[in-house]
Design a protein around this motif. Structure first.
Motif, PDB file in Angstrom:
ATOM      1  N   LEU A 458      33.961 -23.620 -24.947  1.00  0.00           N
ATOM      2  CA  LEU A 458      32.714 -23.695 -24.192  1.00  0.00           C
ATOM      3  C   LEU A 458      32.611 -22.547 -23.191  1.00  0.00           C
ATOM      4  O   LEU A 458      33.571 -22.259 -22.455  1.00  0.00           O
ATOM      5  N   GLU A 459      31.454 -21.924 -23.149  1.00  0.00           N
ATOM      6  CA  GLU A 459      31.234 -20.886 -22.148  1.00  0.00           C
ATOM      7  C   GLU A 459      31.183 -21.485 -20.751  1.00  0.00           C
ATOM      8  O   GLU A 459      31.477 -20.813 -19.768  1.00  0.00           O
ATOM      9  N   ASP A 460      30.827 -22.777 -20.674  1.00  0.00           N
ATOM     10  CA  ASP A 460      30.789 -23.457 -19.379  1.00  0.00           C
ATOM     11  C   ASP A 460      32.120 -23.343 -18.654  1.00  0.00           C
ATOM     12  O   ASP A 460      32.171 -23.214 -17.423  1.00  0.00           O
ATOM     13  N   ASN A 461      33.219 -23.404 -19.417  1.00  0.00           N
ATOM     14  CA  ASN A 461      34.533 -23.370 -18.790  1.00  0.00           C
ATOM     15  C   ASN A 461      34.794 -22.028 -18.131  1.00  0.00           C
ATOM     16  O   ASN A 461      35.420 -21.953 -17.064  1.00  0.00           O
ATOM     17  N   TYR A 462      34.310 -20.947 -18.757  1.00  0.00           N
ATOM     18  CA  TYR A 462      34.464 -19.620 -18.148  1.00  0.00           C
ATOM     19  C   TYR A 462      33.741 -19.556 -16.810  1.00  0.00           C
ATOM     20  O   TYR A 462      34.280 -19.059 -15.811  1.00  0.00           O
ATOM     21  N   PHE A 463      32.511 -20.049 -16.788  1.00  0.00           N
ATOM     22  CA  PHE A 463      31.740 -19.995 -15.548  1.00  0.00           C
ATOM     23  C   PHE A 463      32.311 -20.935 -14.485  1.00  0.00           C
ATOM     24  O   PHE A 463      32.203 -20.667 -13.294  1.00  0.00           O
ATOM     25  N   ARG A 464      32.913 -22.042 -14.914  1.00  0.00           N
ATOM     26  CA  ARG A 464      33.577 -22.909 -13.935  1.00  0.00           C
ATOM     27  C   ARG A 464      34.727 -22.169 -13.264  1.00  0.00           C
ATOM     28  O   ARG A 464      34.854 -22.196 -12.027  1.00  0.00           O
ATOM     29  N   GLU A 465      35.546 -21.519 -14.074  1.00  0.00           N
ATOM     30  CA  GLU A 465      36.685 -20.788 -13.508  1.00  0.00           C
ATOM     31  C   GLU A 465      36.225 -19.628 -12.635  1.00  0.00           C
ATOM     32  O   GLU A 465      36.826 -19.352 -11.589  1.00  0.00           O
ATOM     33  N   ALA A 466      35.149 -18.968 -13.057  1.00  0.00           N
ATOM     34  CA  ALA A 466      34.623 -17.858 -12.252  1.00  0.00           C
ATOM     35  C   ALA A 466      34.109 -18.367 -10.911  1.00  0.00           C
ATOM     36  O   ALA A 466      34.357 -17.755  -9.863  1.00  0.00           O
ATOM     37  N   ALA A 467      33.384 -19.476 -10.926  1.00  0.00           N
ATOM     38  CA  ALA A 467      32.837 -20.026  -9.692  1.00  0.00           C
ATOM     39  C   ALA A 467      33.953 -20.483  -8.758  1.00  0.00           C
ATOM     40  O   ALA A 467      33.885 -20.266  -7.539  1.00  0.00           O
ATOM     41  N   VAL A 468      34.988 -21.107  -9.322  1.00  0.00           N
ATOM     42  CA  VAL A 468      36.119 -21.548  -8.502  1.00  0.00           C
ATOM     43  C   VAL A 468      36.821 -20.344  -7.877  1.00  0.00           C
ATOM     44  O   VAL A 468      37.192 -20.363  -6.692  1.00  0.00           O
ATOM     45  N   GLU A 469      36.981 -19.277  -8.646  1.00  0.00           N
ATOM     46  CA  GLU A 469      37.642 -18.080  -8.106  1.00  0.00           C
ATOM     47  C   GLU A 469      36.794 -17.435  -7.024  1.00  0.00           C
ATOM     48  O   GLU A 469      37.308 -17.030  -5.973  1.00  0.00           O
ATOM     49  N   MET A 470      35.482 -17.322  -7.252  1.00  0.00           N
ATOM     50  CA  MET A 470      34.611 -16.760  -6.216  1.00  0.00           C
ATOM     51  C   MET A 470      34.626 -17.628  -4.968  1.00  0.00           C
ATOM     52  O   MET A 470      34.605 -17.112  -3.834  1.00  0.00           O
ATOM     53  N   PHE A 524      23.356 -12.748 -10.476  1.00  0.00           N
ATOM     54  CA  PHE A 524      23.374 -12.921 -11.924  1.00  0.00           C
ATOM     55  C   PHE A 524      22.528 -11.810 -12.537  1.00  0.00           C
ATOM     56  O   PHE A 524      21.331 -11.708 -12.286  1.00  0.00           O
ATOM     57  N   ASP A 525      23.183 -10.958 -13.319  1.00  0.00           N
ATOM     58  CA  ASP A 525      22.490  -9.916 -14.082  1.00  0.00           C
ATOM     59  C   ASP A 525      21.755  -8.912 -13.196  1.00  0.00           C
ATOM     60  O   ASP A 525      20.715  -8.387 -13.596  1.00  0.00           O
ATOM     61  N   TYR A 539      32.133 -10.934 -13.403  1.00  0.00           N
ATOM     62  CA  TYR A 539      32.451 -11.986 -14.359  1.00  0.00           C
ATOM     63  C   TYR A 539      31.315 -12.023 -15.381  1.00  0.00           C
ATOM     64  O   TYR A 539      30.274 -12.631 -15.132  1.00  0.00           O
ATOM     65  N   LYS A 540      31.475 -11.356 -16.496  1.00  0.00           N
ATOM     66  CA  LYS A 540      30.392 -11.277 -17.478  1.00  0.00           C
ATOM     67  C   LYS A 540      29.104 -10.871 -16.755  1.00  0.00           C
ATOM     68  O   LYS A 540      29.000  -9.793 -16.215  1.00  0.00           O
ATOM     69  N   ASN A 541      28.106 -11.772 -16.729  1.00  0.00           N
ATOM     70  CA  ASN A 541      26.837 -11.433 -16.081  1.00  0.00           C
ATOM     71  C   ASN A 541      26.835 -11.686 -14.579  1.00  0.00           C
ATOM     72  O   ASN A 541      25.850 -11.411 -13.904  1.00  0.00           O
ATOM     73  N   LEU A 542      27.905 -12.242 -14.062  1.00  0.00           N
ATOM     74  CA  LEU A 542      27.992 -12.537 -12.623  1.00  0.00           C
ATOM     75  C   LEU A 542      28.702 -11.398 -11.898  1.00  0.00           C
ATOM     76  O   LEU A 542      29.630 -10.788 -12.428  1.00  0.00           O
ATOM     77  N   LYS A 543      28.261 -11.160 -10.675  1.00  0.00           N
ATOM     78  CA  LYS A 543      28.914 -10.160  -9.842  1.00  0.00           C
ATOM     79  C   LYS A 543      29.054 -10.701  -8.427  1.00  0.00           C
ATOM     80  O   LYS A 543      28.156 -11.390  -7.921  1.00  0.00           O
TER      81      LYS A 543
END
Length: 548
Positions: A458-470, A524-525, A539-543
């Motif tokens: 799931l791509e959701d998991n990537y964004f969860r980890e990115a949000a937690v790291e940020m 985002f983007d 993070y992909k489209n996130l900065k």
């Protein structure tokens, strides 16, 4: 030398054991039901908190989390901005679970939906057992709520408001019938209107629609329409208004924008009408609607076949309770039948009414419909064999990379499935009970195999980890979501990002369209226009940027 006596004894005793099991199931439907409820708890709870929050879950979680962070439980917000889509009762319950458990995990977020799911099934059993005096129908109706396809592998995994809301609405239906039978008009109106106030504070105007259509239909059918103008009805309606008004009076102290609140709720309701989607799409929906929901409710919907008995309609008319639930169903279903974007979870308060009718038809007419009974029994056996063949298929999906003790779990599930399939084959009149048990095994397999597999894909998991790291990088600092307006809907995982950031930081994220202030910004983007902005991480489209 091999002792044939032991083998002979086994073959002789096996039919006796099967017969004893069948006799127990026939004589003890209530005990069987509660045993199945206990057995269903592990399959539904295992790995419940594994996947990131998705769909409407993070929105509910955000509102509850921000209430705790801001210490303001009166005004729902997301990102410190007013949230108008739903009143806050469910968020209060969710916030209570967060405070009680001391964590904001996915498992905790989903508990306020899962616990009412079991209570709902038990409520169905108790109501049907009391009103129909048939524990077989009661047990089957309650279990069909848990093991229909929609609940089994989708809604039971989500921390949505709908199960809790539907449970309360169904309870209101049953209490209306209880007091209708006793002609106790005051309690009929008072209790149903108190529940309407509670459900309104959970989901909004939908509750008024259910209450209104139900009362109008039931009172009209029973020739008590004049009771709508009685003092009992008027007084009870005023009590409901008082409860709802008390909340909004308190809300007004913090945010006087009632227009924004009610217009948002109304806008959400109007989007589900034919006026929004056009005549053609609405007609397509009307034709597809019954077939779509028969599919959602499979395999429970197999029992619909028994409703084709010539005496089915007359049987409903001759039983006051079956007549009542039919009137309630017909009074409310048309709203969703005419709404092109109706989702199955919106009908959870109506599904049990259908399960009761199907269960009644099954136990009443199955002996008079031998061909249909034989077809349904064969389908159950074929489905059971498919489960037995499907479980070893886990080896072909490289699940050993995601699932611990894969071999042991496959052997365990396969052994149970073969045993249950054997019972489905050998039992004469109680095949549905082991089949329901097999569906719980399917859910256990789903929890053990599919959920871990989804987690890694799931791509959701990537964004969860990115949000937690940020959130960890910016903890204790000001964090802005840059250019939130007006493109929220264009930002994938928007509410997930907000929740995991705020959960990690335990501080509200602020939305802004201005990048002149010092602090951290995530986008985002897009980049910041401020030349002093320093890119911290992408993070992909996130900065993530920082302006000092």
């Amino acid at each position: 030398m091999f002792d044939n006596s032991n083998l002979s004894f086994a073959f002789i005793s096996l039919p006796l054991m099967i017969q004893k099991l069948e006799n127990f199931l026939i004589k003890n439907p209530g005990q069987t039901f509660f045993l199945l409820i206990v057995l269903s708890i592990p399959p539904f709870l295992i790995n419940l908190g594994l996947l990131p929050l998705f769909a409407d879950e993070p929105t509910r979680a955000n509102v509850a989390l921000e209430m705790i962070i801001s210490k303001n439980f009166s005004v729902p917000t997301v990102g410190a901005e007013y949230y108008y889509n739903k009143p806050p009762l469910y968020n209060w319950i969710l916030a209570g679970f967060y405070l009680l458990t001391g964590n904001f995990s996915e498992f905790t977020t989903r508990l306020p939906a899962i616990i009412p799911m079991f209570l709902y099934a038990i409520s169905i059993y108790l109501a049907v057992s009391y009103f129909l005096k048939d524990k077989r129908i009661a047990a089957l109706s309650g279990m069909l709520f848990l093991v229909n396809g929609r609940m089994l592998i989708y809604d039971s995994m989500l921390g949505h408001i709908d199960i809790f809301y539907s449970w309360l609405t169904f309870t209101s239906f049953m209490l209306i019938y209880f007091f209708l039978q006793r002609k106790n008009w005051f309690l009929l109106f008072l209790i149903s209107y108190v529940i309407t106030a509670i459900t309104f504070l959970s989901k909004g105007f939908t509750s008024i629609v259910f209450q209104g259509f139900t009362l109008i239909a039931v009172l009209s059918y029973t020739k008590n329409f004049k009771k709508l103008f009685s003092w009992q009805h008027i007084a009870s309606g005023l009590v409901s208004v008082l409860i709802i008004g008390s909340y909004f009076y308190n809300y007004f102290q913090y945010n006087p924008n009632f227009e924004g609140y009610f217009s948002t709720i109304w806008d959400q309701s109007s989007k589900r009408t034919a006026a929004e989607f056009g005549l053609y799409q609405s007609l397509v929906h009307i034709v597809q609607f019954p077939f779509e929901h028969i599919g959602h409710l499979f395999p429970a919907s197999l029992l619909l076949l028994f409703c084709f008995h010539k005496n089915f309609i007359n049987g409903i008319k001759q039983n006051p309770f079956l007549t009542f639930i039919s009137v309630v169903f017909l009074a409310n279903i048309w709203v969703y039948w005419l709404s092109p974007i109706t989702r199955p979870r919106y009908l959870m308060m109506l599904y049990p009414l259908v399960f009761i009718l199907w269960s009644h038809a099954y136990y009443t007419y199955r002996e008079q419909l031998p061909v249909i009974s034989k077809i349904v029994d064969r389908i159950l056996l074929i489905l059971a064999l498919a489960v037995c063949l499907g479980i070893p298929a886990a080896y072909f999906f490289e699940l050993q990379n995601f699932v611990t003790y894969l071999n042991i779990k496959i052997v365990f599930l396969l052994s149970i499935s073969i045993g249950i399939t054997f019972m489905i084959w050998r039992l004469k009149t109680s095949k549905l009970i082991p089949f329901i048990t097999l569906l719980l095994v399917v859910r256990l397999a789903f929890s053990w195999f599919i959920l871990p597999y989804r987690l890694t894909h799931l791509e959701d998991n990537y964004f969860r980890e990115a949000a937690v790291e940020m959130g960890a990088i910016t903890k204790g600092q000001v964090l802005y979501f840059y250019q939130y307006h007006p493109a929220e809907a264009d930002i994938p995982f928007h509410d997930q990002l907000i929740f995991y950031l705020q959960k990690t930081r335990m501080k509200q994220v602020k939305f802004t369209e201005d990048d002149a202030k010092s602090g951290y910004y995530f986008t985002f983007d897009r980049d910041l226009k401020n030349r002093n902005a320093q890119l911290i991480k992408s993070y992909k489209n996130l900065k993530l940027f920082q302006i000092k």
